[in-house]
Scaffold this active site. Structure first.
Site, short mmCIF file in Angstrom:
data_model
loop_
_atom_site.label_atom_id
_atom_site.label_comp_id
_atom_site.label_asym_id
_atom_site.label_seq_id
_atom_site.Cartn_x
_atom_site.Cartn_y
_atom_site.Cartn_z
N ARG A 157 17.73 2.23 14.62
CA ARG A 157 18.27 1.71 15.88
C ARG A 157 18.02 2.64 17.07
O ARG A 157 18.01 3.86 16.94
CB ARG A 157 19.77 1.46 15.73
CG ARG A 157 20.10 0.39 14.70
CD ARG A 157 21.58 0.34 14.39
NE ARG A 157 21.89 -0.76 13.47
CZ ARG A 157 21.84 -0.67 12.14
NH1 ARG A 157 21.49 0.48 11.57
NH2 ARG A 157 22.13 -1.72 11.39
N HIS B 43 14.51 -1.56 14.31
CA HIS B 43 13.19 -1.62 13.65
C HIS B 43 12.08 -2.11 14.58
O HIS B 43 11.24 -2.94 14.20
CB HIS B 43 13.26 -2.51 12.41
CG HIS B 43 14.18 -1.97 11.34
ND1 HIS B 43 14.34 -0.63 11.09
CD2 HIS B 43 14.99 -2.64 10.45
CE1 HIS B 43 15.21 -0.48 10.09
NE2 HIS B 43 15.62 -1.66 9.70
N HIS C 2 11.04 -0.47 4.09
CA HIS C 2 12.36 -1.09 3.95
C HIS C 2 12.47 -1.91 2.66
O HIS C 2 13.03 -3.00 2.65
CB HIS C 2 12.65 -1.98 5.16
CG HIS C 2 14.10 -2.20 5.44
ND1 HIS C 2 14.87 -3.08 4.72
CD2 HIS C 2 14.93 -1.65 6.37
CE1 HIS C 2 16.10 -3.08 5.20
NE2 HIS C 2 16.17 -2.22 6.20
N ASP D 160 25.54 2.30 5.36
CA ASP D 160 24.38 2.02 6.22
C ASP D 160 24.28 3.17 7.19
O ASP D 160 24.46 3.02 8.40
CB ASP D 160 24.56 0.68 6.95
CG ASP D 160 23.27 0.22 7.64
OD1 ASP D 160 22.23 0.88 7.43
OD2 ASP D 160 23.31 -0.77 8.40
N GLU E 147 15.39 4.70 3.11
CA GLU E 147 14.38 4.80 4.15
C GLU E 147 14.26 6.24 4.67
O GLU E 147 15.05 6.67 5.51
CB GLU E 147 14.73 3.90 5.33
CG GLU E 147 14.91 2.44 5.03
CD GLU E 147 15.56 1.73 6.20
OE1 GLU E 147 14.89 1.52 7.22
OE2 GLU E 147 16.76 1.41 6.10
#
Length: 381
Positions: A105, A130, A205, A278, A344
């Site tokens: 982000r 992304h 991803h 996350d 990631e």
């Protein structure tokens, strides 16, 4: 016996007794599907002699399937995906995709380079995720090279992102090279060059389920992340700027721990902000010259083990929080919350707006690189 016949017979007998040098790794080209405009989506399947195969497709330079045996030798596809190419655009969830120009982000889609402001489309609440509304996951890459020899097979995909695409400056030339070798390692080597100062942060991803896609929850999988700190986020998943210790928190994975052990801890605001995990773990404050271990995951049911190394300073771990039962995988199974995890390796989220995070700027004459290596193995117990 005539001399010529004797020599021929001797050669044939020797051929039967001498060790043969066979080609083990292979790369097979194909077509995964066709886009609405008639464009063919090329695919390349990489395989080794140990039963591992990886299919890479040109749409999004994506890992479309990854098949590997469990402790009993039974093979399964261990990544989430779709059966048809159109679903990757109709129901985009970044399955297996290359994400960029900026993975993760950017707050409010705004950033500055050398004092000049830029903006990129916001597609995740108030933020850009992304690369914006049409990131690298949604474009058709070119299969630039396919190679194979006895030890490994590879495919290189190439994409040229034009100056101004999604608001990013500079013509950016990107390559993604997938290599599968006879040591059961799949590597993804991202590289990029530019003709104007720009931002670059590329990652992959892939959604992993080591029990097999569609087999259910991954919450019992034992995860290790060798990081002493992580980046807390606000309600919109933008880092606050703090480097927080993992000690005594649900974010401590320094020793192997089931993913689901602490995920329902309602007293931790960070788990509420992310609807689970996350977040970005701090492997180090800067990129390394060579890959180092950033995560290890073991599935106790199948015995499959995934070990990930990377040269990047951060690792985004996502626990599949937004899989909501509306996605059907290639084997006809519905994906629900917690049915996969994502790892990631990358720069820290929103680095352009946090000077303490380092720099995400790539300049002419420089080469960006993110090398990730996935090693597959099994344990008996």
């Amino acid at each position: 016996m005539k001399r010529a016949e004797w020599i021929t017979g001797l050669f044939c007998a020797a051929a039967l007794t001498m060790p043969m040098t066979a080609r083990s790794a292979s790369a097979t080209r194909g077509v995964f599907g066709t886009l609405g405009d008639g464009s063919k989506v090329e695919s390349v399947t990489l395989a080794n002699s140990h039963g591992i195969s990886a299919r890479v497709m040109a749409l999004g330079a994506s890992l479309q399937s990854l098949t590997t045996p469990d402790r009993h030798g039974k093979s399964a596809d261990i990544i989430l995906g779709y059966a048809k190419v159109g679903s990757y655009l109709d129901q985009p969830q970044y399955f297996g995709a290359t994400v960029g120009r900026y993975a993760n982000r950017i707050a409010r889609g705004r950033f500055a380079i050398d004092g000049r402001g830029y903006s990129t489309p916001t597609n995740d609440g108030p933020n850009s995720l992304h690369g914006g509304s049409k990131g690298f996951d949604k474009v058709l890459w070119k299969v630039a090279d396919v190679k194979q020899d006895a030890r490994q097979a590879s495919v290189t995909l190439r994409y040229v992102s034009p100056d101004g695409e999604m608001g990013y400056p500079g013509n950016l030339t990107v390559t993604a090279t997938y290599t599968l070798d006879e040591d059961n390692r799949l590597s993804i080597d991202y590289r990029a060059t530019t003709d104007k100062a720009t931002l670059v942060n590329l990652s992959n991803h892939t959604y992993w389920n080591l029990g097999g896609e569609g087999s259910g929850s991954v919450m019992d999988d034992r995860l290790t992340i060798p990081a002493d700190s992580y980046l807390p986020v606000d309600a919109t998943s933008i880092p606050t700027g703090e480097f927080a210790s993992v000690a005594g928190t649900p974010f401590d994975f320094r020793q192997p721990k089931p993913i689901g052990r602490d995920i329902r801890n309602g007293s931790d605001q960070q788990l509420l902000n992310g609807r689970g995990y996350d977040h970005n773990w701090v492997i180090s404050r800067r990129a390394s010259a060579t890959p180092r271990m950033v995560a290890r995951v073991e599935d106790p049911a199948s015995g499959r083990v995934l070990t990930l190394t990377s040269s990047q300073p951060g690792l985004q771990f996502y626990s599949g929080n937004f899989l909501n039962g509306t996605t059907v995988g290639p084997a006809g199974h519905i994906y629900r919350q917690g049915d996969a995890f994502v790892l990631e390796p990358q720069l820290f989220p929103d680095t352009p707006n946090h000077p303490d995070f380092g720099s995400a700027v790539l300049r002419p004459g420089q080469t960006y690189r993110n090398l990730m290596v996935y090693r597959f193995s099994t344990v008996k117990h």
